[in-house]
Design a protein around this motif. Structure first.
Motif, PDB file in Angstrom:
ATOM      1  N   ASN A 285      -4.976  50.453  92.575  1.00 19.84           N
ATOM      2  CA  ASN A 285      -5.823  50.443  91.149  1.00 19.84           C
ATOM      3  C   ASN A 285      -5.749  51.692  90.653  1.00 19.84           C
ATOM      4  N   LYS A 286      -4.964  52.676  90.689  1.00 18.50           N
ATOM      5  CA  LYS A 286      -5.076  54.021  90.199  1.00 18.50           C
ATOM      6  C   LYS A 286      -4.982  54.246  88.655  1.00 18.50           C
ATOM      7  N   TYR A 287      -4.412  53.251  88.144  1.00 28.16           N
ATOM      8  CA  TYR A 287      -3.731  53.111  86.822  1.00 28.16           C
ATOM      9  C   TYR A 287      -4.826  52.266  85.890  1.00 28.16           C
ATOM     10  N   ASN A 288      -5.461  52.897  84.684  1.00 29.11           N
ATOM     11  CA  ASN A 288      -6.046  51.900  83.987  1.00 29.11           C
ATOM     12  C   ASN A 288      -5.854  52.380  82.397  1.00 29.11           C
ATOM     13  N   GLN A 289      -4.409  52.848  82.325  1.00 31.44           N
ATOM     14  CA  GLN A 289      -4.186  53.060  80.830  1.00 31.44           C
ATOM     15  C   GLN A 289      -4.059  51.870  79.995  1.00 31.44           C
ATOM     16  N   SER A 290      -4.458  51.717  78.681  1.00 34.90           N
ATOM     17  CA  SER A 290      -4.452  50.779  78.052  1.00 34.90           C
ATOM     18  C   SER A 290      -3.168  50.206  77.607  1.00 34.90           C
ATOM     19  N   ASP A 291      -2.104  51.380  77.636  1.00 36.54           N
ATOM     20  CA  ASP A 291      -0.809  51.017  77.148  1.00 36.54           C
ATOM     21  C   ASP A 291       0.022  50.193  78.394  1.00 36.54           C
ATOM     22  N   ILE A 292      -0.765  49.668  79.301  1.00 37.07           N
ATOM     23  CA  ILE A 292       0.190  48.891  80.448  1.00 37.07           C
ATOM     24  C   ILE A 292      -0.173  47.453  80.214  1.00 37.07           C
ATOM     25  N   PRO A 293       0.584  46.562  79.774  1.00 41.35           N
ATOM     26  CA  PRO A 293       0.097  45.304  79.647  1.00 41.35           C
ATOM     27  C   PRO A 293      -0.189  44.867  81.119  1.00 41.35           C
ATOM     28  N   LYS A 294      -0.870  43.884  81.151  1.00 39.92           N
ATOM     29  CA  LYS A 294      -1.063  43.286  82.574  1.00 39.92           C
ATOM     30  C   LYS A 294       0.207  42.633  83.152  1.00 39.92           C
ATOM     31  N   GLU A 295       1.252  42.157  82.358  1.00 41.19           N
ATOM     32  CA  GLU A 295       2.299  41.473  82.783  1.00 41.19           C
ATOM     33  C   GLU A 295       3.286  42.533  83.376  1.00 41.19           C
ATOM     34  N   HIS A 296       3.049  43.875  83.201  1.00 42.53           N
ATOM     35  CA  HIS A 296       3.716  44.944  83.645  1.00 42.53           C
ATOM     36  C   HIS A 296       3.212  45.584  84.867  1.00 42.53           C
ATOM     37  N   ARG A 297       2.123  45.385  85.165  1.00 46.59           N
ATOM     38  CA  ARG A 297       1.382  45.887  86.277  1.00 46.59           C
ATOM     39  C   ARG A 297       1.543  44.821  87.624  1.00 46.59           C
ATOM     40  N   LEU A 298       1.684  45.329  88.687  1.00 47.67           N
ATOM     41  CA  LEU A 298       1.641  44.659  90.039  1.00 47.67           C
ATOM     42  C   LEU A 298       0.623  45.564  90.951  1.00 47.67           C
ATOM     43  N   SER A 299      -0.152  44.434  91.659  1.00 45.66           N
ATOM     44  CA  SER A 299      -1.132  44.929  92.567  1.00 45.66           C
ATOM     45  C   SER A 299      -0.624  44.858  93.853  1.00 45.66           C
ATOM     46  N   SER A 300       0.455  44.102  94.317  1.00 47.82           N
ATOM     47  CA  SER A 300       1.445  44.184  95.240  1.00 47.82           C
ATOM     48  C   SER A 300       2.793  43.649  94.748  1.00 47.82           C
ATOM     49  N   LEU A 301       3.891  43.967  95.843  1.00 49.05           N
ATOM     50  CA  LEU A 301       5.210  43.413  95.409  1.00 49.05           C
ATOM     51  C   LEU A 301       5.168  42.105  95.388  1.00 49.05           C
ATOM     52  N   GLU A 302       4.420  41.220  95.963  1.00 48.58           N
ATOM     53  CA  GLU A 302       4.446  39.791  96.086  1.00 48.58           C
ATOM     54  C   GLU A 302       4.370  38.976  94.711  1.00 48.58           C
ATOM     55  N   GLU A 303       3.673  39.788  93.641  1.00 51.71           N
ATOM     56  CA  GLU A 303       3.739  39.189  92.442  1.00 51.71           C
ATOM     57  C   GLU A 303       5.112  39.578  91.646  1.00 51.71           C
ATOM     58  N   LEU A 304       5.884  40.120  92.222  1.00 49.70           N
ATOM     59  CA  LEU A 304       7.112  40.547  91.493  1.00 49.70           C
ATOM     60  C   LEU A 304       8.110  39.378  91.172  1.00 49.70           C
ATOM     61  N   PRO A 305       8.323  38.656  92.060  1.00 44.54           N
ATOM     62  CA  PRO A 305       9.449  37.517  91.948  1.00 44.54           C
ATOM     63  C   PRO A 305       9.106  36.630  90.791  1.00 44.54           C
ATOM     64  N   SER A 306       7.807  35.864  90.723  1.00 49.57           N
ATOM     65  CA  SER A 306       7.190  35.077  89.524  1.00 49.57           C
ATOM     66  C   SER A 306       7.532  35.907  88.339  1.00 49.57           C
ATOM     67  N   ARG A 307       7.289  37.218  88.183  1.00 48.49           N
ATOM     68  CA  ARG A 307       7.491  37.921  86.809  1.00 48.49           C
ATOM     69  C   ARG A 307       8.854  38.020  86.517  1.00 48.49           C
ATOM     70  N   LEU A 308       9.876  38.449  87.415  1.00 49.12           N
ATOM     71  CA  LEU A 308      11.208  38.363  87.344  1.00 49.12           C
ATOM     72  C   LEU A 308      11.801  37.123  86.817  1.00 49.12           C
ATOM     73  N   GLN A 309      11.145  35.933  87.637  1.00 48.47           N
ATOM     74  CA  GLN A 309      11.818  34.666  87.199  1.00 48.47           C
ATOM     75  C   GLN A 309      11.363  34.271  85.702  1.00 48.47           C
ATOM     76  N   GLU A 310      10.367  34.794  85.362  1.00 51.24           N
ATOM     77  CA  GLU A 310       9.945  34.672  83.917  1.00 51.24           C
ATOM     78  C   GLU A 310      10.971  35.230  82.962  1.00 51.24           C
ATOM     79  N   GLN A 311      11.655  36.355  83.277  1.00 48.37           N
ATOM     80  CA  GLN A 311      12.596  37.153  82.541  1.00 48.37           C
ATOM     81  C   GLN A 311      14.061  36.298  82.347  1.00 48.37           C
ATOM     82  N   MET A 312      13.990  35.589  83.578  1.00 48.79           N
ATOM     83  CA  MET A 312      15.194  35.014  83.716  1.00 48.79           C
ATOM     84  C   MET A 312      15.531  33.557  82.977  1.00 48.79           C
ATOM     85  N   ASP A 313      14.499  32.957  83.071  1.00 52.36           N
ATOM     86  CA  ASP A 313      14.310  31.570  82.285  1.00 52.36           C
ATOM     87  C   ASP A 313      14.819  31.675  80.802  1.00 52.36           C
TER      88      ASP A 313
END
Length: 241
Positions: free
Chosen positions: A213-241
């Protein structure tokens, strides 16, 4: 209508794996084998000073000045120990040789707990994987020793590319290997500028891994941030649907 994702590009250091111990600790362990005794904090300080000088004077392993990863790291290690008082050329040569090769081994790297499963999950989604990393030519050996290499269709290191992130050139080389438009490619990395902004600037779906949690820039939408890699597959799936 958005283009479905086909590829995921990966940063490596501090994204998929990290140095197991501090540079000071690992350099001190090698020095002890040579009969030398230093404090890790002393070596860490000398290394940071030396690394900064070489990174500024000879960026990307000094490729543009006729150096390479091996010669660059040899000089960094030798100058680090010189600052710590080692003056014997033969001893400096041995230390730099051993440490360069030691950092190719899995024992000096720690794979994050979520890395392997997420790579497998991405492949299960039908995505192909590649590496885009500011690293030297040892990266292939390191990934192989850490049992990660088989997940990737290609590797591009900044040493071999001749360009380092955040340059668009290294990403453009990766896109050529992918053979698809940037809109069909995602990139995952831990550096705000080198990974997130650089990939986004050429139309790649950049995701910023922020484990601490080092970055708090306002220009990073929440959907672009990952606190762990475990969050990635579901984000990618959204881009594939």
């Amino acid at each position: 209508m958005q283009s479905a994702l086909r590829w995921v590009l990966w940063d490596v250091k501090d994204t998929l794996l990290k140095v197991r111990f501090s540079v000071g600790e690992q350099y001190c362990r090698e020095a002890e084998l040579m009969g030398l005794s230093f404090k890790p904090v002393e070596v860490n300080s000398a290394f940071r000073q030396t690394y900064k000088i070489y990174s500024n004077k000879y960026p990307n392993y000094g490729i543009a000045q006729g150096l390479n990863g091996h010669s660059w790291w040899t000089a960094v290690v030798q100058d680090t120990f010189s600052l710590c008082g080692v003056q014997d050329p033969a001893l400096l040569k041995t230390l730099s040789h051993n440490l360069y090769h030691n950092f190719s081994n899995a024992q000096n790297w720690e794979v994050f707990n979520d890395s392997k499963k997420v790579l497998e999950d991405c492949s299960s989604l039908g995505l192909k994987l590649g590496v885009v990393s500011n690293f030297d030519k040892r990266l292939e050996t390191i990934l192989k020793s850490c049992d990660l290499l088989s997940h990737f269709s290609f590797l591009i290191t900044s040493e071999e590319s001749g360009a380092a992130k955040p340059s668009s050139l290294i990403f453009e080389q990766a896109l050529q290997k992918c053979g698809v438009p940037s809109a069909q490619v995602a990139h995952v990395g831990d550096h705000y500028i080198n990974d997130y902004l650089a990939s986004r600037s050429i139309g790649i779906h950049g995701f910023l891994l922020d484990r601490d949690n080092k970055y708090n820039q306002s220009d990073i939408p929440k959907e672009h941030r990952l606190s762990s890699l475990e969050e990635l597959p579901s984000r990618l799936q959204e881009q594939m649907d």
